[in-house]
Design a protein around this motif. Structure first.
Motif, PDB file in Angstrom:
ATOM      1  N   GLU A 143       7.815 -64.129  23.051  1.00 49.91           N
ATOM      2  CA  GLU A 143       7.953 -63.715  24.447  1.00 49.91           C
ATOM      3  C   GLU A 143       6.679 -64.048  25.218  1.00 49.91           C
ATOM      4  O   GLU A 143       5.572 -63.931  24.691  1.00 49.91           O
ATOM      5  CB  GLU A 143       8.167 -62.203  24.535  1.00 49.91           C
ATOM      6  N   PRO A 144       6.815 -64.449  26.481  1.00 45.20           N
ATOM      7  CA  PRO A 144       5.622 -64.659  27.297  1.00 45.20           C
ATOM      8  C   PRO A 144       4.985 -63.316  27.658  1.00 45.20           C
ATOM      9  O   PRO A 144       5.642 -62.271  27.629  1.00 45.20           O
ATOM     10  CB  PRO A 144       6.164 -65.358  28.548  1.00 45.20           C
ATOM     11  N   GLY A 145       3.712 -63.344  27.983  1.00 43.53           N
ATOM     12  CA  GLY A 145       3.013 -62.132  28.380  1.00 43.53           C
ATOM     13  C   GLY A 145       3.255 -61.784  29.827  1.00 43.53           C
ATOM     14  O   GLY A 145       3.722 -62.604  30.625  1.00 43.53           O
ATOM     15  N   TYR A 151      -1.512 -52.545  31.659  1.00 43.66           N
ATOM     16  CA  TYR A 151      -1.716 -51.873  30.367  1.00 43.66           C
ATOM     17  C   TYR A 151      -2.632 -50.676  30.595  1.00 43.66           C
ATOM     18  O   TYR A 151      -3.769 -50.616  30.111  1.00 43.66           O
ATOM     19  CB  TYR A 151      -2.321 -52.854  29.362  1.00 43.66           C
ATOM     20  N   VAL A 152      -2.120 -49.697  31.338  1.00 46.74           N
ATOM     21  CA  VAL A 152      -2.933 -48.557  31.755  1.00 46.74           C
ATOM     22  C   VAL A 152      -2.050 -47.316  31.803  1.00 46.74           C
ATOM     23  O   VAL A 152      -0.874 -47.388  32.180  1.00 46.74           O
ATOM     24  CB  VAL A 152      -3.585 -48.834  33.137  1.00 46.74           C
ATOM     25  N   CYS A 153      -2.617 -46.185  31.390  1.00 38.75           N
ATOM     26  CA  CYS A 153      -1.866 -44.938  31.371  1.00 38.75           C
ATOM     27  C   CYS A 153      -1.657 -44.430  32.792  1.00 38.75           C
ATOM     28  O   CYS A 153      -2.628 -44.255  33.540  1.00 38.75           O
ATOM     29  CB  CYS A 153      -2.622 -43.885  30.548  1.00 38.75           C
ATOM     30  N   GLY A 175       5.054 -56.044  28.283  1.00 45.03           N
ATOM     31  CA  GLY A 175       4.576 -57.325  28.803  1.00 45.03           C
ATOM     32  C   GLY A 175       3.065 -57.398  28.840  1.00 45.03           C
ATOM     33  O   GLY A 175       2.470 -58.434  28.520  1.00 45.03           O
ATOM     34  N   ALA A 176       2.427 -56.289  29.221  1.00 47.42           N
ATOM     35  CA  ALA A 176       0.962 -56.264  29.254  1.00 47.42           C
ATOM     36  C   ALA A 176       0.387 -56.363  27.846  1.00 47.42           C
ATOM     37  O   ALA A 176      -0.615 -57.061  27.619  1.00 47.42           O
ATOM     38  CB  ALA A 176       0.483 -54.991  29.941  1.00 47.42           C
ATOM     39  N   TRP A 177       1.025 -55.678  26.888  1.00 46.39           N
ATOM     40  CA  TRP A 177       0.566 -55.764  25.501  1.00 46.39           C
ATOM     41  C   TRP A 177       0.658 -57.199  25.004  1.00 46.39           C
ATOM     42  O   TRP A 177      -0.231 -57.668  24.264  1.00 46.39           O
ATOM     43  CB  TRP A 177       1.411 -54.852  24.606  1.00 46.39           C
ATOM     44  N   LEU A 178       1.696 -57.899  25.407  1.00 42.16           N
ATOM     45  CA  LEU A 178       1.850 -59.287  24.979  1.00 42.16           C
ATOM     46  C   LEU A 178       0.707 -60.171  25.486  1.00 42.16           C
ATOM     47  O   LEU A 178       0.311 -61.128  24.815  1.00 42.16           O
ATOM     48  CB  LEU A 178       3.196 -59.843  25.449  1.00 42.16           C
ATOM     49  N   VAL A 179       0.182 -59.861  26.666  1.00 40.94           N
ATOM     50  CA  VAL A 179      -0.990 -60.601  27.148  1.00 40.94           C
ATOM     51  C   VAL A 179      -2.135 -60.440  26.155  1.00 40.94           C
ATOM     52  O   VAL A 179      -2.768 -61.419  25.742  1.00 40.94           O
ATOM     53  CB  VAL A 179      -1.428 -60.101  28.540  1.00 40.94           C
ATOM     54  N   TYR A 180      -2.395 -59.192  25.782  1.00 35.27           N
ATOM     55  CA  TYR A 180      -3.461 -58.916  24.828  1.00 35.27           C
ATOM     56  C   TYR A 180      -3.206 -59.644  23.503  1.00 35.27           C
ATOM     57  O   TYR A 180      -4.140 -60.177  22.885  1.00 35.27           O
ATOM     58  CB  TYR A 180      -3.549 -57.407  24.565  1.00 35.27           C
TER      59      TYR A 180
END
Length: 694
Positions: A38-40, A46-48, A82-87
């Motif tokens: 999957e793309p990021g 990625y923030v609470c 999606g944000a986790w995938l960036v990382y």
């Protein structure tokens, strides 16, 4: 310069660092290398949403559906996935570079194989990503990520790994090389298209995106060996020389006045320079139209840094963050290697201290770019002068006999990365910050606009419960002498028909801060003038019988950041003369370092109210709230006068005269009695009394 293998043989720190990098990669011996299909998304999400802290990322976690906040919250689904995938994509690219670096040091086939597998895997996967359908409308859309910007950064890491392998004799199979060359070609087409849209269609050549699109393309050209195309990245609109001329001020600061984006652009320039060097082109000594240079950008950071190497979080940018510290380590290792300037060491040492808890070269950045023999990076000690940055609109006041220093902001707003913060000051101690800019949370947090960009979160003045308008202030006077350094800065665009003047005088004994607000006209509700002070240490008040604590903290308002401010206690000046008040902050580990205490003496104008407040903390952890001061005065004008001193002995501050003439104060400390008068025409004039009675 020495190769990685030569460093590993010659320097003990390098051998130790390489061994540590190998240990970090050992789990790949038993784990299958899985690249996300999957793309990021956008890492800023990625923030609470409750605590506004960045969520935890474990680089060894192969897949994740539950995302944890450091405070215990558990989140699922989008946008966190999606944000986790960036990382994850960024981590895999870093693993490829790390494995290539270890192979360059030791020549073990396992590590070259690991890097090759990751590179070939992404080369195969990249064409399957569509132009990202979920990117936000304002974004320049990427494929592997929401933003083309993220894609450009990620691609430079992968290509640096590829080039490092090739430089050390690694041969890819015909199938791998075919996939990689197709990947490079597709990247080239995408980046050239993004570049055309940004520079020629959007007419936004000065954007930090441009520097990264140029860096990515420089890497692609190096990987493909197409040096003839490099000229298109150097010359013309949006080229390296043009961007250096318009994206960096003549005094060396990135045009948005953001420490973070300054380093962000500097890193892209250094990558472009590394690739250009492969074609015999030297960009390290390149000059912009007004003398801007890469070396000057380093020197600017050194000027801004505290005595302990800490960089202030001006305008948008994190207060502290592991990926940011890695970027600082990378650029300063390269800077030390290229320019051999020992004044760079404190900033580099601070980055390593944050990352590893020690001022020693270690980690991937050191192995790749470190060139010096010394394992330890002792913070250099020398007399540092005060600095005026007239083009960017910042000034730093220093005195060799005073552990306190102050940085003042009077320049341009900073565009989309600016804050409503004119005449804000950052107060530093030689051991660390006292009252800093609090930084910026990831942009997915609501606190970005609700608190951290607003005037109320800065050490400046707001009027009428509103934030300042975006504008540019001015420097009226800057004077550095043996005895003191004086700065007079003005804002006449923050509020309609109001003039804000801040006078700062730093001597060996104290910092005098005289903030004068004059409202020519204005509605009654706009005559409420609020002076803000946000220290990060443990705030201590003397026992004041007239200070009234609130039964339960109440917020000050709902707009312009006021909804994030809780009132803990009140001290009213109901007299017809200025009332003296004071407090101190203790800093350091546990808040008990006796050398790291700062006392503040303040004059409360008649009718004013001192509010003890509680607000979100520095952006590393906004949920760790800090206590501060808001001093409110109602009227057409106000003088907020404070004196800061290092140590536990406060200065004695009193108003000598004001009616019928210029305002005049007296400061007594260390056996000296000094009077200052504020002359609106000439600025701050000093009259000194030494151990004599008035």
């Amino acid at each position: 310069m020495m190769t990685i293998k030569e460093k590993a043989v010659t320097f003990s720190w390098a051998r130790h660092a390489v061994d540590k990098l190998k240990t970090e990669l050992d789990f790949f011996r038993s784990e299958e290398i899985l690249l996300p299909e999957e793309p990021g998304g956008w890492w800023h999400q990625y923030v609470c949403p409750r605590h506004h802290t960045e969520l935890i990322f474990d680089a060894a976690e192969r897949d994740a559906v539950v995302f944890s906040c450091p405070k215990g919250c558990k989140l699922e689904g989008e946008p966190y996935r999606g944000a986790w995938l960036v990382y994850r994509h960024q981590a895999m690219a870093r693993y490829a570079l790390q494995a290539a670096a270890v192979y360059a040091a030791d020549g073990e086939d396992f590590y070259s194989g690991l890097a090759r597998t990751i590179l070939a895997g992404y080369a195969e996967q990249f064409p399957l990503y569509p132009v990202h359908p979920d990117a936000q409308p304002w974004m320049l859309r990427g494929r592997a990520f929401h933003q083309a910007l993220t894609e450009a950064i990620w691609s430079t890491t992968l290509i640096r790994a590829y080039l490092l392998l090739v430089d050390h004799g690694v041969t890819f199979t015909a199938g791998e090389e075919k996939k990689l060359q197709a990947f490079f070609t597709m990247l080239e087409e995408s980046m050239e298209q993004y570049r055309r849209i940004l520079i020629h269609e959007k007419k936004n050549a000065e954007n930090n995106y441009t520097a990264w699109l140029n860096a990515s393309l420089a890497c692609v050209y190096a990987a493909k060996g197409t040096g003839e195309k490099l000229g298109s990245l150097l010359e013309g609109e949006g080229g390296f020389y043009h961007h250096l001329s318009i994206g960096v001020k003549p005094d060396g600061f990135e045009f948005e006045g953001s420490t973070y984006y300054h380093i962000f652009v500097l890193r892209a320039y250094l990558i472009a320079a590394e690739m250009a060097e492969r074609f015999g082109v030297d960009l390290y000594d390149a000059k912009g139209d007004q003398g801007q240079s890469i070396r000057g950008m380093f020197q600017l950071l050194v000027k801004l840094s505290g005595d302990n190497g800490e960089l202030p979080a001006l305008h948008d940018g994190p207060y502290a963050r592991v990926p940011f510290a890695r970027e600082i380590a990378e650029v300063f290792e390269i800077g030390c290697a290229v320019y051999k300037d020992p004044t760079f060491h404190p900033v580099l040492a601070k980055a390593y201290r944050y990352l590893y808890g020690q001022e020693e070269r270690t980690g991937l950045e050191a192995v790749l770019y470190g060139q010096e023999e010394s394992m330890e990076l002792h913070s250099a000690s020398w007399k540092r002068a005060s600095v005026l940055l007239p083009d960017s609109g910042f000034a730093i006041l220093r005195h060799p006999g005073n552990p306190l220093s102050v940085l003042a902001d009077f320049g341009e707003h900073g565009g989309s990365h600016g804050h409503y913060d004119k005449l804000h000051i950052t107060i530093m101690h030689r051991l660390g910050e006292v009252a800093p800019e609090l930084g910026m949370v990831p942009y997915g947090s609501t606190l970005r606009k609700e608190w951290y960009a607003e005037t109320a979160s800065h050490n400046t003045v707001s009027i009428g419960g509103r934030s300042q308008a975006p504008h540019t202030g001015s420097c009226r006077q800057f004077r550095q002498e043996n005895e003191d350094t004086y700065l007079w800065i003005r804002s006449d665009g923050a509020y309609e028909e109001a003039v804000l003047d801040r006078h700062l005088l730093l001597t060996d004994g104290w910092l005098l801060d005289w903030f004068h607000v004059e409202q020519v006209t204005g509605r009654e509700q706009d005559r409420e003038i609020d002076w803000w002070y946000h220290p990060t240490g443990h705030l201590l008040f003397p026992v004041e019988s007239s200070r009234v604590r609130t039964d339960s903290p109440a917020v000050l308002g709902q707009e312009a950041g006021y909804g994030s401010v809780e009132v803990l206690s009140l001290l009213k000046n109901e007299t017809d003369c200025a009332l003296r008040a004071g407090w101190s902050t203790r800093h350091g580990e546990g808040g008990h370092d006796p050398e790291y205490e700062v006392t503040v003496s303040a004059l409360l104008p008649p009718g004013s109210i001192l509010h003890e407040i509680r607000t979100p903390g520095i952006t590393e952890d906004p949920s760790r709230r800090i206590r501060g001061i808001m001093l409110r005065h109602r009227g057409p004008s106000a003088h907020f006068i404070t004196v800061y001193r290092a140590g536990h002995e406060p200065a004695v501050l009193k108003l000598v005269s004001q009616a019928g003439g210029p305002a005049r104060i007296q400061i007594e400390a260390d056996g000296q009695r000094v009077a200052y008068c504020l002359n609106p025409e000439a600025g701050l004039i000093q009259e000194e009394y030494r151990n004599t009675e008035e």
